[in-house]
Design a protein around this motif. Structure first.
Motif, PDB file in Angstrom:
ATOM      1  N   THR A  98      -3.712 -12.104   2.625  1.00 35.88           N
ATOM      2  CA  THR A  98      -4.793 -11.133   2.780  1.00 35.88           C
ATOM      3  C   THR A  98      -4.322  -9.746   3.186  1.00 35.88           C
ATOM      4  O   THR A  98      -4.653  -8.743   2.545  1.00 35.88           O
ATOM      5  CB  THR A  98      -5.820 -11.634   3.819  1.00 35.88           C
ATOM      6  N   TYR A  99      -3.544  -9.668   4.243  1.00 37.88           N
ATOM      7  CA  TYR A  99      -3.281  -8.364   4.871  1.00 37.88           C
ATOM      8  C   TYR A  99      -1.914  -7.834   4.459  1.00 37.88           C
ATOM      9  O   TYR A  99      -0.885  -8.169   5.044  1.00 37.88           O
ATOM     10  CB  TYR A  99      -3.425  -8.487   6.390  1.00 37.88           C
ATOM     11  N   HIS A 100      -1.936  -6.975   3.421  1.00 33.87           N
ATOM     12  CA  HIS A 100      -0.726  -6.373   2.884  1.00 33.87           C
ATOM     13  C   HIS A 100      -0.762  -4.871   3.134  1.00 33.87           C
ATOM     14  O   HIS A 100      -1.791  -4.222   2.907  1.00 33.87           O
ATOM     15  CB  HIS A 100      -0.608  -6.650   1.387  1.00 33.87           C
ATOM     16  N   PHE A 101       0.340  -4.320   3.561  1.00 35.80           N
ATOM     17  CA  PHE A 101       0.410  -2.892   3.857  1.00 35.80           C
ATOM     18  C   PHE A 101       1.609  -2.279   3.146  1.00 35.80           C
ATOM     19  O   PHE A 101       2.518  -2.979   2.712  1.00 35.80           O
ATOM     20  CB  PHE A 101       0.521  -2.667   5.371  1.00 35.80           C
ATOM     21  N   SER A 102       1.608  -0.982   3.063  1.00 31.12           N
ATOM     22  CA  SER A 102       2.700  -0.265   2.411  1.00 31.12           C
ATOM     23  C   SER A 102       4.023  -0.505   3.138  1.00 31.12           C
ATOM     24  O   SER A 102       4.063  -0.620   4.370  1.00 31.12           O
ATOM     25  CB  SER A 102       2.387   1.234   2.379  1.00 31.12           C
ATOM     26  N   ASN A 103       5.108  -0.543   2.364  1.00 31.13           N
ATOM     27  CA  ASN A 103       6.441  -0.672   2.966  1.00 31.13           C
ATOM     28  C   ASN A 103       6.802   0.538   3.809  1.00 31.13           C
ATOM     29  O   ASN A 103       7.730   0.474   4.623  1.00 31.13           O
ATOM     30  CB  ASN A 103       7.496  -0.857   1.867  1.00 31.13           C
ATOM     31  N   PHE A 104       6.100   1.639   3.614  1.00 30.59           N
ATOM     32  CA  PHE A 104       6.393   2.866   4.349  1.00 30.59           C
ATOM     33  C   PHE A 104       5.458   3.034   5.559  1.00 30.59           C
ATOM     34  O   PHE A 104       5.396   4.086   6.163  1.00 30.59           O
ATOM     35  CB  PHE A 104       6.266   4.071   3.419  1.00 30.59           C
ATOM     36  N   SER A 105       4.732   1.971   5.886  1.00 29.64           N
ATOM     37  CA  SER A 105       3.815   1.989   7.019  1.00 29.64           C
ATOM     38  C   SER A 105       4.314   1.037   8.101  1.00 29.64           C
ATOM     39  O   SER A 105       4.996   0.054   7.822  1.00 29.64           O
ATOM     40  CB  SER A 105       2.414   1.558   6.560  1.00 29.64           C
TER      41      SER A 105
END
Length: 420
Positions: free
Chosen positions: A72-79
């Motif tokens: 569900t919870y995917h974020f940017s690699n740059f975050s």
């Protein structure tokens, strides 16, 4: 200042009050509203509040919760944003399970140490509400508080189930009592005129806390306190600046079967107390499901999730979860059907019909009232549930009865013609 906050969501213990829904899954993983999980509520509140670093603490039946979080919870690699599971683990300094809310956070502090933060927001994983934590954090900082506790005005008959607080003119908490049963009239507090008009004059702790980082470490290290509500908070009021953040929106603790059932069925109201259609949506796993389809069904106050095939004759005050199948001439009243994790193929359905075995979902000519049907249950044709005399509480194998509600267990099979 939300960039200086880390949130911890407490997954709770064994969740025995929500059994059998928690027999094979942790409490935060219990499905709500047909398509979400309980854990999606605090996580979504955090994300909408600008808090993007979140730990979820669990120790019982955490496999399905881990899978849900991962998918569900995917974020940017740059975050720097993340939602991570912290399951109870044995370490050289601790070989036991979490012994309470404070002990769970204590055992997790070494995971927080790698991050830059000033405040810790501690949340419960079994509550239904919508709150902007940024406002609570702003008040905490403006008041130069050491600890902030979210509070909600409640009626006198609700007092025995909560920790009750008293505040002064500056909203600082001056005293605390845990779940008083009698003689609590003197604990009434100053509340808004609207709350007073409703008779809600007692401030209850919502189990939502903000701690300054340094103080949290001081309070948890070097002692054996296990619980925030019973030990940490009452003792902190004496020596530290503890602030009340009064909240007056919808909030409910759904830790029991009746409260869980009422909260879910309440979503079907014309204007529900908890608004699924708010501008701040609840985040959950994105599924590539087809739209639902119905044929010949009369519906009244019904929520239907994606991917359902419904041929029932009548649905009234019903919540129908993802991938649900309901057969012809079936009547569903006041029920929460959680749905299924997968579809059965036409070949599988044909084989089941040939052997006169129930197909996953609800069969033809059934009548079901006041029930929770857990995921992947198979209810045959001509089944009646809760349509006669009041049922006695108890565990009957494939189903449980609690306070007039029948809970059909996950993957249970109810044969054709069964009467419950």
């Amino acid at each position: 200042m939300t960039s200086k906050v880390i949130s911890i969501v407490l997954g709770g213990g064994q969740g025995s009050r929500l059994a059998p829904l928690t027999t094979t899954r942790s409490k935060p993983a219990v499905p709500i509203a047909g398509k979400y999980r309980l854990v999606d509520i605090p996580i979504s509140n955090c994300l909408h509040s600008g808090i993007h670093r979140i730990y979820v603490l669990t120790q019982f039946n955490s496999a399905s919760l881990n899978k849900h979080i991962k998918n569900t919870y995917h974020f940017s690699n740059f975050s720097e944003a993340f939602v991570d599971i912290l399951a109870a683990e044995q370490t050289p300094t601790n070989v036991g399970w979490y012994q309470g809310t404070a002990d769970a956070v204590r055992q997790s502090l070494h995971h927080l140490a790698v991050h830059d933060f000033e405040y810790v927001l501690i949340l419960s994983g079994d509550q239904l509400y919508q709150m902007d934590f940024a406002h609570m954090i702003e008040q905490h900082i403006a008041a130069n508080a050491d600890i902030s506790i979210a509070t909600i005005p409640v009626h006198a008959n609700d007092v025995p189930g909560f920790g009750i607080l008293k505040t002064d003119a500056e909203s600082l908490i001056t005293s605390f009592i845990e779940k008083p049963k009698t003689n609590f009239e003197s604990w009434a507090s100053d509340v808004s005129p609207q709350m007073a008009a409703e008779g809600r004059v007692y401030l209850a702790s919502m189990g939502i806390y903000i701690f300054n980082k340094k103080l949290l470490y001081e309070l948890l290290e070097g002692n054996d306190h296990t619980d925030f509500g019973k030990e940490i908070i009452p003792q902190s009021i004496i020596n530290h600046k503890v602030l009340s953040y009064q909240y007056e929106g919808y909030w409910t603790d759904i830790g029991t079967i009746p409260s869980f059932f009422e909260a879910n069925i309440g979503l079907t109201d014309d204007i529900p107390k908890f608004n699924l259609f708010d501008k701040h949506p609840i985040y959950t796993r994105a599924r590539m499901l087809p739209p639902s389809k119905m044929s010949g069904t009369h519906v009244d106050k019904v929520i239907i999730a994606d991917g359902c095939i419904i041929n029932a004759s009548q649905l009234t005050r019903a919540l129908i979860g993802i991938r649900s199948r309901i057969g012809f001439e079936t009547i569903i009243e006041n029920c929460y059907m959680m749905g299924s994790d997968n579809y059965q193929t036409l070949e599988q359905i044909a084989e089941l019909h040939e052997s006169q075995s129930p197909v996953m979902g609800i069969g033809d000519r059934c009548h079901i009232k006041n029930a929770i049907i857990d995921k992947n249950a198979s209810i045959g044709d001509d089944v009646q549930i809760n349509c006669g005399e009041p049922l006695e509480n108890g565990d009957y194998g494939a189903y449980v009865v609690q306070d007039g509600i029948v809970i059909v267990k996950k993957r249970a099979v109810i044969p054709n013609g069964t009467i419950i």
